[in-house]
Write an enzyme that holds these catalytic residues in place. Structure first.
Site, short mmCIF file in Angstrom:
data_model
loop_
_atom_site.label_atom_id
_atom_site.label_comp_id
_atom_site.label_asym_id
_atom_site.label_seq_id
_atom_site.Cartn_x
_atom_site.Cartn_y
_atom_site.Cartn_z
N SER A 1 -15.65 -15.97 -54.66
CA SER A 1 -16.93 -15.47 -55.16
C SER A 1 -17.81 -14.95 -54.03
O SER A 1 -18.94 -14.54 -54.25
CB SER A 1 -17.68 -16.57 -55.92
OG SER A 1 -17.93 -17.68 -55.06
N GLY A 2 -17.27 -14.94 -52.80
CA GLY A 2 -18.06 -14.57 -51.64
C GLY A 2 -18.04 -13.09 -51.31
O GLY A 2 -17.23 -12.32 -51.83
N LEU B 1 -17.22 -11.41 -48.52
CA LEU B 1 -16.06 -10.87 -47.81
C LEU B 1 -14.97 -10.41 -48.78
O LEU B 1 -14.33 -9.38 -48.58
CB LEU B 1 -15.50 -11.91 -46.85
CG LEU B 1 -14.21 -11.52 -46.10
CD1 LEU B 1 -14.47 -10.36 -45.15
CD2 LEU B 1 -13.63 -12.71 -45.34
N ASP C 1 -8.34 -11.81 -36.66
CA ASP C 1 -9.46 -11.16 -35.98
C ASP C 1 -9.41 -9.70 -36.41
O ASP C 1 -8.54 -8.95 -35.97
CB ASP C 1 -9.31 -11.29 -34.46
CG ASP C 1 -10.50 -10.67 -33.71
OD1 ASP C 1 -11.18 -9.80 -34.29
OD2 ASP C 1 -10.74 -11.05 -32.55
N HIS C 2 -10.31 -9.30 -37.29
CA HIS C 2 -10.16 -7.98 -37.92
C HIS C 2 -10.25 -6.84 -36.91
O HIS C 2 -9.75 -5.74 -37.18
CB HIS C 2 -11.19 -7.81 -39.05
CG HIS C 2 -12.59 -7.61 -38.59
ND1 HIS C 2 -13.46 -8.66 -38.39
CD2 HIS C 2 -13.30 -6.49 -38.32
CE1 HIS C 2 -14.63 -8.20 -38.00
NE2 HIS C 2 -14.56 -6.88 -37.95
N LYS D 1 -7.99 -2.75 -36.34
CA LYS D 1 -8.57 -1.41 -36.32
C LYS D 1 -7.59 -0.43 -35.67
O LYS D 1 -6.95 -0.73 -34.67
CB LYS D 1 -9.91 -1.41 -35.58
CG LYS D 1 -11.01 -2.17 -36.32
CD LYS D 1 -12.32 -2.12 -35.58
CE LYS D 1 -13.41 -2.86 -36.34
NZ LYS D 1 -13.76 -2.23 -37.62
N GLU E 1 -24.43 -2.78 -32.82
CA GLU E 1 -24.73 -2.76 -34.25
C GLU E 1 -26.20 -2.41 -34.44
O GLU E 1 -27.07 -2.95 -33.74
CB GLU E 1 -24.44 -4.12 -34.88
CG GLU E 1 -22.99 -4.55 -34.81
CD GLU E 1 -22.77 -5.92 -35.42
OE1 GLU E 1 -22.43 -5.97 -36.61
OE2 GLU E 1 -22.95 -6.92 -34.71
N ASP F 1 -20.15 -15.26 -31.92
CA ASP F 1 -19.80 -14.36 -33.01
C ASP F 1 -18.96 -13.18 -32.55
O ASP F 1 -18.08 -12.72 -33.29
CB ASP F 1 -21.09 -13.85 -33.67
CG ASP F 1 -20.82 -13.05 -34.93
OD1 ASP F 1 -20.04 -13.53 -35.78
OD2 ASP F 1 -21.37 -11.94 -35.06
N HIS G 1 -13.65 -10.97 -30.77
CA HIS G 1 -13.46 -9.53 -30.73
C HIS G 1 -13.46 -8.96 -29.31
O HIS G 1 -12.55 -8.22 -28.92
CB HIS G 1 -14.56 -8.83 -31.53
CG HIS G 1 -14.71 -9.31 -32.93
ND1 HIS G 1 -13.64 -9.73 -33.70
CD2 HIS G 1 -15.81 -9.44 -33.73
CE1 HIS G 1 -14.07 -10.08 -34.89
NE2 HIS G 1 -15.38 -9.92 -34.93
N LYS H 1 -27.21 -6.98 -31.83
CA LYS H 1 -27.76 -6.57 -33.12
C LYS H 1 -29.00 -5.70 -32.89
O LYS H 1 -29.67 -5.78 -31.86
CB LYS H 1 -28.17 -7.80 -33.94
CG LYS H 1 -27.03 -8.73 -34.31
CD LYS H 1 -26.25 -8.19 -35.48
CE LYS H 1 -25.28 -9.22 -36.03
NZ LYS H 1 -24.46 -8.66 -37.13
#
Length: 533
Positions: free
Chosen positions: A31-32, A34, A200-201, A205, A239, A258, A263, A363
């Site tokens: 239900s999240g 992501l 680790d997305h 890439k 970002e 983070d 990353h 950020k």
């Protein structure tokens, strides 16, 4: 700077993707955000490209009470939000394979219901009984979920891993080194190492994967890839957004945990590691770990002088006003959590000795941009009259990770005309323009690899431990010596605190900010250099 047209010439051999065997994909935290923003669109893309197993199902599990039909409707909305092409029949067939079970993550009875539903789905959709468990959950829930899955036998594998069971874990992998080791100890008591997929997305890439091919499939780069010819390396992940809906998580994590522990360090390892013997998980992961272990240990002086942390204040981003970090939702008014980190480090091995590595992430910066920039040394002697060695800009190879995936190489050439004028030229290409397709989302590659059992682009236990060994001393220094590690404020919409620029200026370098509206990176490239009248 002008672009040079790229021509695509396919190499010999087959590059067709292999379809996985039939399996059930069981997603915890269904239900999240992501799941609907990334996982379901990625699985649909694989299905539309005929890369999903011939027989499969998706079974969502979460605390939210929901029927199968309600889950499918939310999934349909997610695909619409992701701007999927208008293929209603394909969407309907995909959604027909989506089911749902509700329950508490710590309730044994809920796992019995899950087991019963999965068995029914196995009969209807996947005779192989292979299962991929995706834990799209806060890390503190990982141990209890794996324990419950193990207790009811859902993670048990057959002889020679047929049927197989694999578990995918989202970052963070622990909160520090000790918690990461404790988590690994717990998981290893119930799962075989081959069943653990630490995702680790960024490693999925397209441009990140292309770093290895650019280095090791092109003979002209590898001989130059060392301290003999490279002056410095910069890795930027910027970002423009703030913490958005992740305030609670970000407040406890911060930018260093983070972004850097995973990353940033993983990208660094791909750019600087030694050539693996073969492009297989065991060999690629080993070289990444070896590289991380070669990073020079921190001293009190380098912790103080070579690392800058910052926190964004109110400002303007993309012509819109942005609040400061303290005014974001779920953020303490006196928070000392960093939203920006810039650092300088060295790799102590023969290839990279003495080459400064600069990394930054933050950020609410000026724009969204992720790239790796390799700056080569200047020519040892200039033969061009008025152009001295130090007046000639360096050659720079830039691997653009996002949003405009591609590669740029800055070289110098004669500008047409009667005078001998030198101009900088960018040899560049964008993947979308050359290949005619939008590069697939990172989760597509990684989910397909999970189903195929390929762990090459995933993190190993030793890799996670090596990364925490680098990050832990920084966190401890900030905690114990806040007076020696000030939290610099920077305006939202800027490129970070001035202290970050000063960090590079002390070594005679400067950050390679992405092009402004005029397309220039540095003032030195903005006009041609006249070298002979």
């Amino acid at each position: 700077m002008p672009n040079v047209e790229a021509t695509l010439s396919p190499t010999s051999g087959s590059c067709e993707e292999r379809r996985p065997d039939g399996c059930g994909i069981i997603i915890f935290g269904a239900s999240g955000d992501l799941v609907y923003r990334k996982l379901l669109p990625a699985l649909y893309h694989l299905y539309a490209r005929n890369l999903m197993p011939e027989k499969f199902y998706i079974l969502g599990f979460a605390r939210t009470d929901m029927t199968d039909d309600a889950f499918r409707e939310r999934a349909r909305e997610a695909l619409v939000d992701a701007h999927e092409p208008d293929a209603p029949e394909t969407v309907t067939k995909f959604l027909s394979k989506c089911m749902y079970v509700s329950g508490d993550y710590k309730d044994p009875a809920a796992y019995k219901r899950l087991q019963t539903k999965a068995a029914t789905c196995d009969c209807d959709f996947s005779e192989k009984e292979n299962k991929l468990f995706y834990l799209a959950l806060p890390p503190q829930l990982h141990p209890s979920v794996v324990s419950r899955l193990s207790e009811c036998g859902l993670t048990a594998e057959g002889e020679n891993a047929s049927p197989w069971a694999r578990v995918v874990f989202e970052k963070p992998f622990g909160h520090d080194l000790n918690s990461a080791l404790e988590l690994d100890k717990h998981l290893s008591s119930m799962l075989d190492p081959s069943q653990i997929f630490r995702i680790d997305h960024y490693l999925g890439k397209e441009t990140v994967q292309s770093i290895l091919m650019l280095r090791f499939a092109n003979i002209m780069f590898e001989p130059l890839w060392s301290q003999r010819y490279i002056d410095n390396i910069q890795i930027t992940v910027a970002e423009s957004v703030g913490v958005e809906h992740r305030g609670g998580y970000y407040e406890s994590a911060g930018c260093l945990r983070d972004m850097f522990q995973n990353h940033m360090l993983q990208m660094l390892s791909l750019v600087t590691m030694e050539p693996p013997t073969r492009f297989e998980a065991e060999f690629v992961q080993a070289e990444r770990v070896k590289l991380l272990r070669a990073i020079r240990p921190w001293s009190e002086r380098t912790l103080k002088d070579n690392i800058v942390r910052g926190q964004y204040a109110a400002g303007t981003v993309h012509n819109e006003k942005a609040v400061g970090y303290h005014d974001e939702a779920n953020i303490a008014k006196d928070s000392a959590t960093e939203t920006f980190v810039g650092m300088k480090l060295y790799i102590d091995n023969w290839r990279w000795q003495g080459v400064p590595i600069y990394m930054r992430s933050g950020k609410r910066l000026h724009m969204r941009e992720s790239e790796v920039a390799v700056t080569f040394k200047r020519v040892p002697h200039s033969m061009f009259g008025f152009a001295s060695q130090h007046e000639m800009p360096a050659n720079i190879l830039v691997m653009k990770i996002q949003p405009n995936e591609g590669v740029d190489l800055t070289i110098h050439t004669k500008q047409p005309g009667p005078k001998t004028c030198m101009a900088s030229l960018s040899l560049s290409f964008k993947y979308e323009e050359v290949f005619g397709i939008t590069p697939p989302d990172a989760y597509e590659r990684l989910l397909l690899d999970c189903m195929l059992g390929d762990r090459t682009l995933f993190l190993s236990r030793k890799g996670v431990e090596a990364a925490w060994t680098i990050v832990d001393p920084i966190l401890n220094f900030w905690r114990d010596h806040p007076d020696k590690a000030p939290l610099h404020s920077y305006e939202a919409g800027s490129w970070g605190p001035q202290a970050s620029d000063d960090l590079l200026l002390r070594s005679g370098h400067q950050w390679r900010n992405p092009p402004d509206e005029h397309g220039t990176h540095f003032k030195s490239l903005a006009k041609p250099l006249i070298v002979r009248k």
